[in-house]
Design an enzyme around this catalytic site. Structure first.
Site, short mmCIF file in Angstrom:
data_model
loop_
_atom_site.label_atom_id
_atom_site.label_comp_id
_atom_site.label_asym_id
_atom_site.label_seq_id
_atom_site.Cartn_x
_atom_site.Cartn_y
_atom_site.Cartn_z
N MET A 1 0.84 -1.22 -0.07
CA MET A 1 -0.20 -0.13 -0.06
C MET A 1 0.82 1.47 0.04
SD MET A 1 -3.24 -1.12 -0.14
CE MET A 1 -4.09 0.14 0.60
N CYS A 95 2.66 -3.50 10.23
CA CYS A 95 3.62 -3.34 8.92
C CYS A 95 4.59 -4.41 8.82
CB CYS A 95 4.35 -2.16 8.80
SG CYS A 95 5.55 -2.11 7.45
N ARG A 222 -6.04 -3.32 0.23
CA ARG A 222 -5.64 -3.65 -1.37
C ARG A 222 -6.93 -3.91 -2.08
NH1 ARG A 222 -2.16 -8.79 -1.06
NH2 ARG A 222 -3.60 -8.92 0.72
#
Length: 336
Positions: A1, A95, A222
């Site tokens: 992203m 992350c 996504r």
């Protein structure tokens, strides 16, 4: 992203009113107090923020995301962001990028619930003084799921008012499947709202994620880039009692990409960089749409903007179709 979900993307994907809120890409915090321009770069909506905080042109609220591991540094930068008009903060513990984890950020903190508690607590102490909410974005763990509930409870104890849980560990990355049933275990072990995230590409995925997790809301990442009408179709399905919108036509996808390119060109971005960003977005689309896959194959070696855009705008494909239906409201979120 990273590199795709910026202010222009948020403006485009939220314009139909189907998203409840959006999240910026993360602002990387080490220890220093960052200058205002850094927050403005990640969240240009701050330039016009009023009492309601930063919003997209369609009035969708925008949450600023911070990533780091130093409690003092994060607290100082939370104070800085709030002084610029932020009304909602998100802390990134999800992350999976090796570079981020190697520098003690993102999912790396999930190995130690106590650190999650300390980080959230430091930011929450600042935020609560200003009436600003704090959320935490988590995964199910670093290498395994043994500490999934402990980390969620640590974030809650630290002051997180909502948890967004990506249904995979850092080791699992983005490989399917997403373990939505594990989110149900977290939801049962905390009192704050929990939002399900991970592998929600379609209306069917949305319903399966909700069913297995027990969550009312989901976060789209996504999947929203792959299908710009995903939040719209979810909201329409909810509000009509099960009516489905037609498949998203290529013309809608290409229009989104071309308008994104126009916005970047108007902002003075180098054409080669714009082409690179378009390829990144088209690459996400191609996994779920045959026409996008064909366009990606045809344009993957193109480096000039004009022919690339021309290749997107050719609407001669037989797979294109016209969709009916209007935007409604949905329990969904766009993440950075």
């Amino acid at each position: 992203m990273e590199g795709v979900i910026d202010g222009d993307t948020r403006a485009l994907l939220s314009e139909d009113g189907a998203l409840d809120w959006c999240v910026t890409e993360f602002v990387r915090v080490v220890d220093a107090r960052l200058p205002p321009r850094v927050f403005l770069r990640h969240c240009p909506e701050l330039a016009t923020a009023g009492s309601a905080g930063p919003i997209t042109p369609s009035a969708t609220p925008v949450t600023l995301q911070l990533l780091g591991s130093d409690p003092r540094g994060l607290a100082a930068n939370a104070e800085q962001a709030i002084s610029q008009g932020v009304t909602r903060l998100d802390l990134n513990f999800g992350c999976p990028a090796k570079t981020v984890n190697r520098h003690d950020g993102g999912a790396s903190l999930l190995r130690t619930p106590e650190r999650v508690y300390t980080v959230v607590g430091a930011v929450a102490e600042v935020s609560q003084r200003h009436g600003v909410s704090v959320n935490a974005k988590l995964r199910l763990g670093f290498d395994d799921k043994q500490l999934a509930l402990a980390c969620a409870q640590a974030a809650e104890a630290g002051g997180a008012e909502e948890l967004v849980v990506h249904a995979r560990t850092r080791r699992e990355g983005y490989r399917p499947p997403a373990h939505w049933e594990w989110i149900a275990r977290i939801r049962a072990g905390v009192r704050v709202p929990v939002v399900a995230n991970g592998d929600i590409w379609s209306l069917e995925d949305y319903w399966k994620a909700r069913t297995l997790s027990g969550c009312r809301d989901v976060m789209l990442g996504r999947g929203m880039l792959a299908d710009p009408w995903l939040a719209r179709r979810i909201r329409h399905w909810l509000e009509t009692g099960g009516e489905r919108l037609s498949p998203t036509p290529w013309s809608a996808r290409s229009d989104m990409l071309i308008r994104y390119a126009d916005a970047k060109r108007d902002a003075g971005m180098a054409e080669k960089v714009i082409v690179s960003l378009l390829k990144q977005w088209l690459n996400i689309m191609r996994g779920r749409d045959s026409e996008a896959a064909a366009r990606f194959t045809a344009l993957r070696r193109e480096t000039a903007l004009a022919p690339f855009v021309a290749g997107l705008s050719d609407l001669g494909s037989s797979s294109d179709s016209t969709s009916s239906g209007t935007a409604a409201h949905a329990s969904s979120t766009l993440a950075g």
